[in-house]
Design an enzyme around this catalytic site. Structure first.
Site, mmCIF file in Angstrom:
data_model
loop_
_atom_site.group_PDB
_atom_site.id
_atom_site.type_symbol
_atom_site.label_atom_id
_atom_site.label_comp_id
_atom_site.label_asym_id
_atom_site.label_seq_id
_atom_site.Cartn_x
_atom_site.Cartn_y
_atom_site.Cartn_z
ATOM 1 N N LYS A 14 0.883 -1.377 0.460
ATOM 2 C CA LYS A 14 -0.161 -0.058 -0.091
ATOM 3 C C LYS A 14 0.825 1.215 -0.143
ATOM 4 O O LYS A 14 0.415 2.258 -0.546
ATOM 5 C CB LYS A 14 -0.724 -0.053 0.886
ATOM 6 C CG LYS A 14 -1.337 -0.959 1.148
ATOM 7 C CD LYS A 14 -2.685 -0.597 2.425
ATOM 8 C CE LYS A 14 -2.111 -1.012 3.873
ATOM 9 N NZ LYS A 14 -1.734 -2.235 4.585
ATOM 10 N N ARG A 89 -9.422 1.051 8.469
ATOM 11 C CA ARG A 89 -9.138 -0.590 8.666
ATOM 12 C C ARG A 89 -10.137 -1.487 9.817
ATOM 13 O O ARG A 89 -9.934 -2.146 10.122
ATOM 14 C CB ARG A 89 -7.789 -0.193 9.590
ATOM 15 C CG ARG A 89 -6.379 -1.054 8.870
ATOM 16 C CD ARG A 89 -5.126 -0.410 10.419
ATOM 17 N NE ARG A 89 -3.963 -1.165 10.352
ATOM 18 C CZ ARG A 89 -3.028 -0.340 9.391
ATOM 19 N NH1 ARG A 89 -3.289 0.543 8.757
ATOM 20 N NH2 ARG A 89 -1.995 -1.511 8.771
ATOM 21 N N ARG A 128 12.258 -5.756 4.673
ATOM 22 C CA ARG A 128 11.340 -4.240 5.656
ATOM 23 C C ARG A 128 12.533 -4.347 6.835
ATOM 24 O O ARG A 128 12.862 -3.618 7.061
ATOM 25 C CB ARG A 128 10.896 -3.631 5.143
ATOM 26 C CG ARG A 128 10.649 -1.917 5.551
ATOM 27 C CD ARG A 128 9.721 -2.048 5.473
ATOM 28 N NE ARG A 128 7.783 -2.106 6.279
ATOM 29 C CZ ARG A 128 6.798 -1.465 6.087
ATOM 30 N NH1 ARG A 128 6.564 -1.065 4.544
ATOM 31 N NH2 ARG A 128 5.939 -2.161 6.545
ATOM 32 N N ARG A 134 12.101 -0.089 12.298
ATOM 33 C CA ARG A 134 10.307 -0.395 12.977
ATOM 34 C C ARG A 134 10.524 -1.733 13.582
ATOM 35 O O ARG A 134 10.554 -2.746 12.788
ATOM 36 C CB ARG A 134 9.788 -0.485 11.770
ATOM 37 C CG ARG A 134 8.826 0.701 11.474
ATOM 38 C CD ARG A 134 7.951 0.293 9.832
ATOM 39 N NE ARG A 134 7.061 -0.151 10.341
ATOM 40 C CZ ARG A 134 5.214 -0.220 9.311
ATOM 41 N NH1 ARG A 134 5.753 0.340 8.242
ATOM 42 N NH2 ARG A 134 4.796 -1.043 9.701
ATOM 43 N N ARG A 146 -0.544 -8.748 13.638
ATOM 44 C CA ARG A 146 -0.422 -7.206 12.883
ATOM 45 C C ARG A 146 -1.423 -8.459 11.461
ATOM 46 O O ARG A 146 -2.787 -7.567 11.035
ATOM 47 C CB ARG A 146 0.296 -6.574 12.321
ATOM 48 C CG ARG A 146 1.219 -6.330 12.690
ATOM 49 C CD ARG A 146 2.313 -5.610 12.184
ATOM 50 N NE ARG A 146 2.255 -4.790 11.032
ATOM 51 C CZ ARG A 146 3.494 -4.787 10.918
ATOM 52 N NH1 ARG A 146 4.935 -4.797 11.026
ATOM 53 N NH2 ARG A 146 3.368 -4.173 9.696
HETATM 54 P P1 B4P Z 1 4.055 -1.565 2.657
HETATM 55 O O1 B4P Z 1 3.253 -2.444 1.391
HETATM 56 O O2 B4P Z 1 3.755 -0.152 1.716
HETATM 57 O O3 B4P Z 1 3.577 -1.420 3.815
HETATM 58 P P2 B4P Z 1 1.857 -1.396 4.178
HETATM 59 O O4 B4P Z 1 1.362 -2.385 3.947
HETATM 60 O O5 B4P Z 1 1.951 0.268 3.643
HETATM 61 O O6 B4P Z 1 2.331 -0.841 5.481
HETATM 62 P P3 B4P Z 1 1.502 -1.460 6.916
HETATM 63 O O7 B4P Z 1 0.775 -2.178 7.147
HETATM 64 O O8 B4P Z 1 3.027 -2.418 7.258
HETATM 65 O O9 B4P Z 1 1.778 -0.474 7.498
HETATM 66 P P4 B4P Z 1 1.060 1.000 8.460
HETATM 67 O O10 B4P Z 1 1.748 1.746 8.152
HETATM 68 O O11 B4P Z 1 -0.057 1.107 7.411
HETATM 69 O O12 B4P Z 1 5.370 -2.385 2.087
HETATM 70 C C1 B4P Z 1 5.978 -3.714 2.826
HETATM 71 C C2 B4P Z 1 7.555 -3.828 1.897
HETATM 72 O O13 B4P Z 1 6.806 -4.406 0.776
HETATM 73 C C3 B4P Z 1 8.313 -3.171 1.428
HETATM 74 O O14 B4P Z 1 9.592 -3.833 2.361
HETATM 75 C C4 B4P Z 1 8.287 -2.907 0.600
HETATM 76 O O15 B4P Z 1 9.365 -2.577 -0.414
HETATM 77 C C5 B4P Z 1 7.626 -3.851 -0.111
HETATM 78 N N1 B4P Z 1 6.695 -4.162 -1.475
HETATM 79 C C6 B4P Z 1 6.190 -4.314 -1.557
HETATM 80 N N2 B4P Z 1 5.736 -4.020 -2.548
HETATM 81 C C7 B4P Z 1 6.263 -5.280 -3.420
HETATM 82 C C8 B4P Z 1 6.077 -5.644 -4.007
HETATM 83 N N3 B4P Z 1 5.554 -5.656 -5.031
HETATM 84 N N4 B4P Z 1 7.332 -7.203 -3.939
HETATM 85 C C9 B4P Z 1 8.091 -6.990 -3.366
HETATM 86 N N5 B4P Z 1 7.348 -6.431 -2.341
HETATM 87 C C10 B4P Z 1 7.076 -5.768 -2.280
HETATM 88 O O16 B4P Z 1 0.042 0.737 9.988
HETATM 89 C C11 B4P Z 1 1.813 0.293 11.152
HETATM 90 C C12 B4P Z 1 0.956 0.089 13.198
HETATM 91 O O17 B4P Z 1 0.171 1.061 12.635
HETATM 92 C C13 B4P Z 1 -0.458 -0.826 12.353
HETATM 93 O O18 B4P Z 1 -0.353 -2.046 13.013
HETATM 94 C C14 B4P Z 1 -1.790 -0.117 13.830
HETATM 95 O O19 B4P Z 1 -0.671 -0.465 14.903
HETATM 96 C C15 B4P Z 1 -1.703 1.553 13.472
HETATM 97 N N6 B4P Z 1 -2.330 2.139 12.725
HETATM 98 C C16 B4P Z 1 -1.716 2.238 11.120
HETATM 99 N N7 B4P Z 1 -3.183 2.346 11.065
HETATM 100 C C17 B4P Z 1 -4.223 2.342 11.440
HETATM 101 C C18 B4P Z 1 -5.729 2.668 11.509
HETATM 102 N N8 B4P Z 1 -6.178 3.024 10.961
HETATM 103 N N9 B4P Z 1 -6.671 2.183 12.370
HETATM 104 C C19 B4P Z 1 -5.742 1.718 13.679
HETATM 105 N N10 B4P Z 1 -4.259 1.399 14.400
HETATM 106 C C20 B4P Z 1 -3.618 1.723 12.359
#
Ligand code: B4P
Length: 190
Positions: A14, A89, A128, A134, A146
């Site tokens: 995302k 979420r 990552r 993190r 998670r």
């Molecule tokens: P991303 O895929 O970019 O990570 P994310 O899903 O955006 O974020 P995440 O869910 O981990 O955390 P968030 O900050 O929202 O990247 C993952 C990895 O994969 C990267 O290293 C990337 O390079 C790699 N990658 C991407 N695409 C790829 C591909 N095609 N092939 C291979 N590798 C690839 O949330 C963190 C915490 O914040 C939550 O656990 C919660 O505690 C809190 N939180 C956030 N929003 C909340 C909400 N709305 N309500 C309640 N709690 C919340």
């Protein structure tokens, strides 16, 4: 206005795809994860509370993130649209977002979900975690927590948008450019 929800489990891509989408569509990026990490970095009271929960891999309370999003919408009154990354979420967050957007005479245009299996998610997040600093990426047990939080509390949000005819899912496995191209095809159809 183009208002997109980018949906998917932790590590689905995302954040990665959001960076590319905001450039192409000139949207304001609202990532609740980034906003919370910013609060932590600034040592605010909200950040201190959120850190305890995020380090355990559990969600932060709905009222906290809804308040944050409301402030960001107010601070970006001239935006062409928004990309919501990691929000909503929970179904309660999705309902609150509908109310907030309606009060501004706008609505969600569509939700796009990135589908990635648990094994690949764990692999990406651990990779990552090697240099992201993190804590929630560093430990396989926290990562599994998670994913469990996603399956129990977040996955039902898809049905909320399905019932409004606003849900499309695409394969989130493959190269980043290929996934981006699929995403833009869907978004251009909204
Ligand atoms: P991303 O895929 O970019 O990570 P994310 O899903 O955006 O974020 P995440 O869910 O981990 O955390 P968030 O900050 O929202 O990247 C993952 C990895 O994969 C990267 O290293 C990337 O390079 C790699 N990658 C991407 N695409 C790829 C591909 N095609 N092939 C291979 N590798 C690839 O949330 C963190 C915490 O914040 C939550 O656990 C919660 O505690 C809190 N939180 C956030 N929003 C909340 C909400 N709305 N309500 C309640 N709690 C919340």
């Amino acid at each position: 206005m183009l208002n997109l929800v980018l949906f998917g489990p932790p590590g689905a891509g995302k954040g990665t795809q959001s960076q590319k989408l905001i450039e192409k569509y000139q949207l304001v990026h609202l990532s609740t994860g980034d906003i919370l990490r910013n609060e932590i970095a600034n040592g605010t009271e909200l950040g201190l509370e959120a850190k305890k929960l995020m380090d355990q891999g559990v969600l932060v309370p709905d009222e906290v993130v809804i308040g944050m999003i409301s402030n960001k919408l107010d601070a970006n009154k001239d935006a062409k649209g928004f990309i919501f990354d990691g929000f909503p979420r929970t179904v309660a967050q999705a309902e609150a977002l509908d109310v907030l957007l309606k009060s501004k005479d706008t609505a969600i245009s569509g939700m796009v979900a990135l589908e990635v299996n648990d094994q690949e998610l764990e692999k990406r997040l651990l990779l990552r975690g090697k240099d992201s600093g993190r804590p929630d990426d560093a430990n396989p047990e926290i990562i599994r927590k998670r994913i469990e939080e996603y399956n129990t509390k977040t996955a039902p949000v898809a049905n909320f948008y399905k019932s409004q005819g606003k849900y499309v899912s695409i394969n989130g496995i493959g190269d980043i450019e290929g996934i981006f191209s699929e995403l833009t095809k869907v978004i251009d159809s909204f």
